[in-house]
Design a protein around this motif. Structure first.
Motif, PDB file in Angstrom:
ATOM      1  N   GLY A   1      -6.540  14.570 -19.340  1.00  0.00           N
ATOM      2  CA  GLY A   1      -7.142  15.887 -19.462  1.00  0.00           C
ATOM      3  C   GLY A   1      -7.391  16.267 -20.903  1.00  0.00           C
ATOM      4  N   SER A   2      -8.126  17.375 -21.091  1.00  0.00           N
ATOM      5  CA  SER A   2      -8.449  17.821 -22.429  1.00  0.00           C
ATOM      6  C   SER A   2      -7.173  18.198 -23.177  1.00  0.00           C
ATOM      7  CB  SER A   2      -9.386  19.023 -22.359  1.00  0.00           C
ATOM      8  OG  SER A   2     -10.267  19.010 -23.439  1.00  0.00           O
ATOM      9  N   TYR A 254      -6.655  11.094 -34.818  1.00  0.00           N
ATOM     10  CA  TYR A 254      -8.100  11.300 -34.657  1.00  0.00           C
ATOM     11  C   TYR A 254      -8.380  12.168 -33.444  1.00  0.00           C
ATOM     12  CZ  TYR A 254      -8.400   7.893 -38.273  1.00  0.00           C
ATOM     13  OH  TYR A 254      -8.250   7.274 -39.492  1.00  0.00           O
ATOM     14  N   THR A 255      -9.333  13.063 -33.604  1.00  0.00           N
ATOM     15  CA  THR A 255      -9.812  13.861 -32.474  1.00  0.00           C
ATOM     16  C   THR A 255     -11.028  13.158 -31.882  1.00  0.00           C
ATOM     17  OG1 THR A 255      -9.066  15.913 -33.497  1.00  0.00           O
ATOM     18  CG2 THR A 255     -10.706  16.100 -31.735  1.00  0.00           C
ATOM     19  N   VAL A 256     -10.933  12.798 -30.621  1.00  0.00           N
ATOM     20  CA  VAL A 256     -12.017  12.082 -29.946  1.00  0.00           C
ATOM     21  C   VAL A 256     -12.694  13.046 -28.976  1.00  0.00           C
ATOM     22  CG1 VAL A 256     -12.619  10.084 -28.524  1.00  0.00           C
ATOM     23  CG2 VAL A 256     -10.687   9.951 -30.138  1.00  0.00           C
ATOM     24  N   THR A 257     -14.002  13.205 -29.138  1.00  0.00           N
ATOM     25  CA  THR A 257     -14.758  14.081 -28.243  1.00  0.00           C
ATOM     26  C   THR A 257     -15.410  13.226 -27.164  1.00  0.00           C
ATOM     27  OG1 THR A 257     -15.196  15.521 -30.125  1.00  0.00           O
ATOM     28  CG2 THR A 257     -16.523  15.891 -28.142  1.00  0.00           C
ATOM     29  N   ILE A 258     -15.245  13.679 -25.929  1.00  0.00           N
ATOM     30  CA  ILE A 258     -15.660  12.871 -24.776  1.00  0.00           C
ATOM     31  C   ILE A 258     -16.446  13.750 -23.805  1.00  0.00           C
ATOM     32  CG2 ILE A 258     -14.844  11.438 -22.862  1.00  0.00           C
ATOM     33  CD1 ILE A 258     -12.167  11.179 -24.499  1.00  0.00           C
ATOM     34  N   GLU A 259     -17.644  13.284 -23.423  1.00  0.00           N
ATOM     35  CA  GLU A 259     -18.424  13.986 -22.396  1.00  0.00           C
ATOM     36  C   GLU A 259     -18.207  13.292 -21.053  1.00  0.00           C
ATOM     37  OE1 GLU A 259     -22.264  15.383 -25.109  1.00  0.00           O
ATOM     38  OE2 GLU A 259     -22.444  13.641 -23.788  1.00  0.00           O
ATOM     39  N   GLN A 260     -17.803  14.069 -20.065  1.00  0.00           N
ATOM     40  CA  GLN A 260     -17.778  13.533 -18.705  1.00  0.00           C
ATOM     41  C   GLN A 260     -19.161  13.730 -18.101  1.00  0.00           C
ATOM     42  OE1 GLN A 260     -14.820  15.222 -16.085  1.00  0.00           O
ATOM     43  NE2 GLN A 260     -15.314  13.780 -14.433  1.00  0.00           N
ATOM     44  N   ALA A 266     -25.985  13.811 -16.099  1.00  0.00           N
ATOM     45  CA  ALA A 266     -25.776  15.165 -16.614  1.00  0.00           C
ATOM     46  C   ALA A 266     -24.331  15.339 -17.085  1.00  0.00           C
ATOM     47  CB  ALA A 266     -26.091  16.194 -15.528  1.00  0.00           C
ATOM     48  N   VAL A 267     -24.162  16.085 -18.189  1.00  0.00           N
ATOM     49  CA  VAL A 267     -22.822  16.328 -18.717  1.00  0.00           C
ATOM     50  C   VAL A 267     -22.130  17.372 -17.853  1.00  0.00           C
ATOM     51  CG1 VAL A 267     -21.488  17.120 -20.698  1.00  0.00           C
ATOM     52  CG2 VAL A 267     -23.536  15.706 -21.055  1.00  0.00           C
ATOM     53  N   VAL A 268     -20.970  17.012 -17.321  1.00  0.00           N
ATOM     54  CA  VAL A 268     -20.193  17.902 -16.460  1.00  0.00           C
ATOM     55  C   VAL A 268     -19.267  18.763 -17.302  1.00  0.00           C
ATOM     56  CG1 VAL A 268     -18.496  17.976 -14.586  1.00  0.00           C
ATOM     57  CG2 VAL A 268     -20.273  16.205 -14.595  1.00  0.00           C
ATOM     58  N   THR A 269     -18.611  18.136 -18.258  1.00  0.00           N
ATOM     59  CA  THR A 269     -17.685  18.867 -19.122  1.00  0.00           C
ATOM     60  C   THR A 269     -17.446  18.058 -20.396  1.00  0.00           C
ATOM     61  OG1 THR A 269     -15.439  19.762 -19.327  1.00  0.00           O
ATOM     62  CG2 THR A 269     -15.715  17.908 -17.862  1.00  0.00           C
ATOM     63  N   THR A 270     -17.043  18.746 -21.440  1.00  0.00           N
ATOM     64  CA  THR A 270     -16.716  18.069 -22.704  1.00  0.00           C
ATOM     65  C   THR A 270     -15.235  18.255 -22.982  1.00  0.00           C
ATOM     66  OG1 THR A 270     -18.942  18.478 -23.546  1.00  0.00           O
ATOM     67  CG2 THR A 270     -17.254  17.922 -25.170  1.00  0.00           C
ATOM     68  N   LYS A 271     -14.570  17.155 -23.326  1.00  0.00           N
ATOM     69  CA  LYS A 271     -13.120  17.177 -23.556  1.00  0.00           C
ATOM     70  C   LYS A 271     -12.817  16.663 -24.957  1.00  0.00           C
ATOM     71  CE  LYS A 271     -12.591  15.526 -18.795  1.00  0.00           C
ATOM     72  NZ  LYS A 271     -12.075  14.452 -17.927  1.00  0.00           N
ATOM     73  N   THR A 272     -11.646  17.004 -25.462  1.00  0.00           N
ATOM     74  CA  THR A 272     -11.170  16.329 -26.659  1.00  0.00           C
ATOM     75  C   THR A 272      -9.754  15.824 -26.407  1.00  0.00           C
ATOM     76  OG1 THR A 272     -10.316  18.377 -27.609  1.00  0.00           O
ATOM     77  CG2 THR A 272     -12.538  17.707 -28.282  1.00  0.00           C
ATOM     78  N   VAL A 273      -9.473  14.670 -26.957  1.00  0.00           N
ATOM     79  CA  VAL A 273      -8.099  14.168 -26.958  1.00  0.00           C
ATOM     80  C   VAL A 273      -7.789  13.728 -28.387  1.00  0.00           C
ATOM     81  CG1 VAL A 273      -8.225  13.364 -24.561  1.00  0.00           C
ATOM     82  CG2 VAL A 273      -8.687  11.778 -26.406  1.00  0.00           C
ATOM     83  N   THR A 274      -6.515  13.643 -28.721  1.00  0.00           N
ATOM     84  CA  THR A 274      -6.169  13.065 -30.016  1.00  0.00           C
ATOM     85  C   THR A 274      -5.548  11.692 -29.775  1.00  0.00           C
ATOM     86  OG1 THR A 274      -4.016  14.159 -30.029  1.00  0.00           O
ATOM     87  CG2 THR A 274      -5.835  15.283 -31.165  1.00  0.00           C
TER      88      THR A 274
END
Ligand code: FAD
Length: 496
Positions: A1-2, A254-260, A266-274
């Motif tokens: 999860g984000s 590092y902060t990684v930005t991820i588009e689901q 189509a992009v459903v949601t954008t998440k970040t993880v470290t």
């Protein structure tokens, strides 16, 4: 999860990513793999996970509304057709001068490729990876990669008698009559399974023409080898239909930005993880595009000036020859190539005798040549268009055409045959518009250190085909796998 934190994040699930995930997990590190394509573990309404090459449907192409078949003509007629836009398994990614075919999904290129698993001749290795010690590669890492991938060669006795390799035997006869060295080529296909397909005792896959859009049964894709072993450690999770768009420094991690995305793209949601460590394994094109964008947009400004450079097409060029009526190549053709012409040392090509699994007699011999094309392109950021471009020009294939001609002109003269002109357009001999083998863009010991570290950013690594400077003299995935095995062993020992 984000918002989650992971020890190691791997971008992509192809060869480099799968090796990294397995070895990190075995070393006790928890690994999260991010893959933009589908999981490819669920059958469609027809009971099959993948569609057939002869009937491309929504599963075939990555976000296209029309197929873009590598051989786009037959008998002078275009064969492409409309399909629903879907996150299909094969991406035909178009740059200005070349279309780059790539696999999309858990397993990367192993889902769509021919499985030809070739170790370069040792004498050619210094040109492939000049900064790597051949002794360690041929003593340790090539054998480890071949074992991990499940590489084997067709039974020569069965090869001589089976109808499905008539086309290969015709290719051999013509090569040998012109004095060219002919070789069997190892593959990751399960050869026992193929023999059972021929005997009619199991569902057909190679013998049903499955290639390019996935293989339902006999091919040992990464899902059956490295990724299965990685999953068995219990330390590896995979998020399919997730695309990494950014990797930014965040106080030692590092902060990684991820588009689901959904299956329409189509992009459903954008998440970040470290993540403490991030492994770029998005393939030569995917990794290069990310790094070039992140450097140019100031997210990773200290990446060095070699990032984006040194990209090559592995000298890919295709052609067909029209055989006489007394040389039929067979209407049943195994979609898995098993042999080729090894004329590399003489300056020609490593040319696989490829199938044309149309289901009808074509009287055609078809070849994919790998040549020593010297041209190298670079990726660059086009700020106004907001995308990464590649400087390859179509005319740069001419050296490859000339090298392939040195083989096939001679065979045609000897056999009294001509080139097919109906496979790539209307009166077009050479398939010079594409590559299956993108290599480079973050070259080892240039963009990275000699083990794939992006040294300006501790904890960032490249571990895929982007490391290889444009040519492997043979099909590339065994070398990508072996180099990843070498690099991850060193990284685990030195950095963890
Ligand atoms: P890949 O296998 O390409 O894996 C990269 C993965 O990263 C992909 O799954 C991709 O979807 C994912 N990804 C990309 N960007 C992102 C992102 N931003 N976020 C999340 N995920 C991302 N080679 C051979 O040796 N023998 C053959 O017979 C052969 N036949 C081929 C036939 C075809 C039709 C094609 C297309 C290729 C063939 N190849 C063959 C080439 C081989 O498959 C590739 O060289 C190999 O897959 C590259 O490995 P890789 O680890 O560098 O990257």
């Amino acid at each position: 999860g984000s918002g989650a934190h992971v020890a190691a994040l791997v971008i992509g699930t192809g060869y480099g990513g799968s090796v990294a995930a397995l070895r990190l997990a075995q070393a006790g590190v928890d690994v999260h793999m991010i893959e933009m394509g589908k999981a490819w573990d669920t059958p469609g309404a027809d009971g099959k996970i993948f569609c057939n090459t002869r009937e491309p449907d929504y599963r075939s192409y990555w976000l296209r509304t029309r197929t873009k078949a590598p051989l786009n003509y037959f008998l002078g007629f275009p064969i492409d057709r409309d399909i629903p836009r879907h996150t299909g398994v094969l991406d035909a990614e178009e740059f200005a001068g070349i279309t780059v075919y790539q696999g999309r999904g858990v397993g990367g290129g192993s889902l769509v490729n021919g499985g030809m698993a070739v170790t370069p001749k040792r004498e050619n290795f210094p040109a492939v990876l000049p900064s790597v010690d051949p002794a360690e590669m041929y003593g340790v890492y090539y054998p480890r990669a071949n074992a991990g991938l499940g590489v084997a060669t067709v039974d020569p006795a069965w090869f001589e008698t089976t109808a499905c390799y008539q086309y290969a035997r015709v290719g051999r006869k013509h090569a040998q009559r012109s004095g060219f060295p002919f070789v069997f080529v190892p593959d990751v296909y399960d050869w026992d399974y193929m023999e059972q397909e021929a005997a009619g005792s199991v569902p057909q896959s190679a013998l049903a023409g499955e290639i390019l859009y996935g293989n339902n049964y006999g091919k040992k894709s990464l899902q059956k080898t490295y990724l299965a072993r990685a999953a068995a450690t219990g330390r590896v999770t995979i998020s399919p239909l997730h695309r990494v768009t950014s990797v930014a420094p965040a106080g030692g991690s590092y902060t990684v930005t991820i588009e689901q995305i959904d299956t329409t793209g189509a992009v459903v949601t954008t998440k970040t993880v470290t993540a403490d460590r991030v492994f770029f394994a998005a393939g030569s094109v995917g990794t290069s595009k990310l790094l070039v964008k992140l450097k140019a947009t100031g997210v990773l400004p200290a990446l060095n000036g070699e990032v984006g450079k040194g990209w090559g097409d592995n000298g890919n060029v295709m052609c067909g020859r029209a055989n006489h009526l007394w040389d039929p190549t067979g209407k049943l053709q195994s979609a898995i190539p098993c042999c080729g012409i090894d004329n590399w040392t003489a300056g020609g090509a490593f040319a696989e005798v490829a199938p044309l699994p149309t289901g009808i007699e074509t009287y055609a011999s078809f070849y994919l040549s790998i040549t020593d094309n010297p041209n190298r392109a670079r990726f660059s950021w086009n700020a106004s268009a907001g995308r990464v471009e590649l400087s390859w020009q179509t005319a740069w294939k001419q050296p490859s055409i000339d090298m392939a001609k040195s083989i096939f002109d001679k065979i045609n003269a000897k056999e009294g045959t001509i080139y097919r002109t109906d496979l790539f357009g209307v009166y077009k001999i050479w398939g010079d518009h594409l590559t299956y083998h993108p290599l480079g863009g973050a070259v080892l010991n240039k963009a990275t250190d000699n083990y794939g570290r992006l040294t300006a950013y501790p904890g960032l690594y490249v571990i895929d085909g982007a490391l290889i400077p444009g040519n492997t003299t043979v099909n590339p995935f065994v070398t990508i796998t072996a180099l990843a095995e070498r690099n991850i062993e060193h990284i685990i020992a030195a950095d963890l």
